[in-house]
Design a protein around this motif. Structure first.
Motif, PDB file in Angstrom:
ATOM      1  N   SER A   9       4.761 -23.765   3.491  1.00 55.45           N
ATOM      2  CA  SER A   9       3.895 -22.629   3.160  1.00 55.45           C
ATOM      3  C   SER A   9       3.109 -22.080   4.334  1.00 55.45           C
ATOM      4  CB  SER A   9       2.910 -23.018   2.050  1.00 55.45           C
ATOM      5  OG  SER A   9       1.876 -23.857   2.536  1.00 55.45           O
ATOM      6  N   CYS A  10       3.107 -22.756   5.480  1.00 50.96           N
ATOM      7  CA  CYS A  10       2.285 -22.317   6.610  1.00 50.96           C
ATOM      8  C   CYS A  10       3.069 -21.355   7.495  1.00 50.96           C
ATOM      9  CB  CYS A  10       1.821 -23.524   7.417  1.00 50.96           C
ATOM     10  SG  CYS A  10       0.672 -23.090   8.732  1.00 50.96           S
ATOM     11  N   ASN A  11       2.512 -20.152   7.645  1.00 51.20           N
ATOM     12  CA  ASN A  11       3.160 -19.113   8.452  1.00 51.20           C
ATOM     13  C   ASN A  11       2.135 -18.414   9.326  1.00 51.20           C
ATOM     14  OD1 ASN A  11       5.932 -18.959   7.157  1.00 51.20           O
ATOM     15  ND2 ASN A  11       4.604 -18.720   5.388  1.00 51.20           N
ATOM     16  N   LEU A  12       2.529 -18.118  10.556  1.00 53.27           N
ATOM     17  CA  LEU A  12       1.728 -17.297  11.456  1.00 53.27           C
ATOM     18  C   LEU A  12       2.542 -16.048  11.735  1.00 53.27           C
ATOM     19  CD1 LEU A  12      -0.798 -17.016  13.313  1.00 53.27           C
ATOM     20  CD2 LEU A  12       0.627 -17.963  15.142  1.00 53.27           C
ATOM     21  N   ASN A  13       1.977 -14.892  11.394  1.00 53.69           N
ATOM     22  CA  ASN A  13       2.699 -13.633  11.582  1.00 53.69           C
ATOM     23  C   ASN A  13       1.813 -12.593  12.233  1.00 53.69           C
ATOM     24  OD1 ASN A  13       5.326 -14.104  10.224  1.00 53.69           O
ATOM     25  ND2 ASN A  13       3.996 -14.548   8.495  1.00 53.69           N
ATOM     26  N   PRO A  37      -2.260  -6.742  13.423  1.00 54.53           N
ATOM     27  CA  PRO A  37      -3.083  -7.883  13.035  1.00 54.53           C
ATOM     28  C   PRO A  37      -2.274  -9.185  13.007  1.00 54.53           C
ATOM     29  CG  PRO A  37      -2.932  -6.283  11.230  1.00 54.53           C
ATOM     30  CD  PRO A  37      -2.169  -5.738  12.385  1.00 54.53           C
ATOM     31  N   ILE A  38      -2.963 -10.294  13.294  1.00 55.33           N
ATOM     32  CA  ILE A  38      -2.346 -11.622  13.291  1.00 55.33           C
ATOM     33  C   ILE A  38      -2.971 -12.407  12.134  1.00 55.33           C
ATOM     34  CG2 ILE A  38      -2.020 -13.758  14.576  1.00 55.33           C
ATOM     35  CD1 ILE A  38      -2.498 -12.070  17.148  1.00 55.33           C
ATOM     36  N   ALA A  39      -2.124 -12.991  11.290  1.00 56.52           N
ATOM     37  CA  ALA A  39      -2.642 -13.738  10.142  1.00 56.52           C
ATOM     38  C   ALA A  39      -1.902 -15.063   9.976  1.00 56.52           C
ATOM     39  CB  ALA A  39      -2.523 -12.912   8.872  1.00 56.52           C
ATOM     40  N   LEU A  40      -2.674 -16.105   9.719  1.00 55.15           N
ATOM     41  CA  LEU A  40      -2.156 -17.412   9.357  1.00 55.15           C
ATOM     42  C   LEU A  40      -2.299 -17.529   7.842  1.00 55.15           C
ATOM     43  CD1 LEU A  40      -1.330 -20.373  10.358  1.00 55.15           C
ATOM     44  CD2 LEU A  40      -3.730 -20.902   9.923  1.00 55.15           C
ATOM     45  N   THR A  41      -1.210 -17.843   7.159  1.00 54.09           N
ATOM     46  CA  THR A  41      -1.241 -18.014   5.710  1.00 54.09           C
ATOM     47  C   THR A  41      -0.695 -19.393   5.379  1.00 54.09           C
ATOM     48  OG1 THR A  41      -0.863 -15.650   5.406  1.00 54.09           O
ATOM     49  CG2 THR A  41      -0.459 -17.045   3.510  1.00 54.09           C
ATOM     50  N   TYR A  42      -1.366 -20.084   4.472  1.00 53.53           N
ATOM     51  CA  TYR A  42      -0.891 -21.389   4.017  1.00 53.53           C
ATOM     52  C   TYR A  42      -1.433 -21.665   2.621  1.00 53.53           C
ATOM     53  CZ  TYR A  42      -5.483 -23.394   5.168  1.00 53.53           C
ATOM     54  OH  TYR A  42      -6.810 -23.690   5.219  1.00 53.53           O
TER      55      TYR A  42
END
Length: 165
Positions: free
Chosen positions: A36-40, A66-71
């Motif tokens: 589930s961890c993504n950096l985009n 923009p840069i977003a980390l999602t987890y």
């Protein structure tokens, strides 16, 4: 040869440093849901300046996306909900209760990802937003999805992302 970075050992967050740089007192709010961890980073925005006399731009500039980390936190507890959504936990051990507040809180935190292998990532100043997602089924757990969008740090000389060995 380059460094291969993969997996998650921990994702921690905490208050931004008093000097506007990365915070140093960080804690994990739970375990990370597998895969589930993504950096985009979004595509950059291009702005073109044109003249009436020319068909092609006379000048072009790019603004980074923009840069977003999602987890996802796979084992959220009441403490994680309180930290991410605000509100207050009441009651005593074994009978604690958290009520979700009516308003969204504005939460800025330092976020650090320590991978199983490779480079560590720190977002010194991130806008953190959480939401409930998932299912109450045997196949898919209930999770909290966290998005940490990188903001410009207030400390001079610190980047929006800090990578370390």
């Amino acid at each position: 040869m380059g460094t291969i970075t993969f997996g998650v050992s921990s994702i921690e967050m905490g208050a931004i440093g008093n000097d506007g740089g990365p915070g140093t007192v960080l804690e994990a709010l739970g375990k990370t849901n597998q895969n589930s961890c993504n950096l985009n980073q979004d595509e950059p925005t291009t702005t073109e300046f044109r003249s009436e006399e020319d068909d092609q731009p006379i000048y072009s500039t790019e603004t980074p996306g923009p840069i977003a980390l999602t987890y996802q936190i796979v084992d959220p507890d009441l403490d994680a909900m309180e930290k991410l959504f605000g509100g207050e936990i009441t009651g005593s051990a074994g009978s604690r209760v958290w009520n979700m507040p009516a308003s969204i809180i504005s939460l800025e935190q330092t976020v650090k990802v320590t991978p199983k292998e490779g480079l560590k990532l720190t977002i010194p100043r991130a806008k953190v937003v959480a939401r409930f997602t998932g299912e109450f089924t045997k196949a898919n757990p209930f999770v909290l999805e966290v998005t940490a969008t990188a903001l410009t740090p207030e400390k001079t000389g610190v980047g929006a992302l800090v990578w370390a060995e």
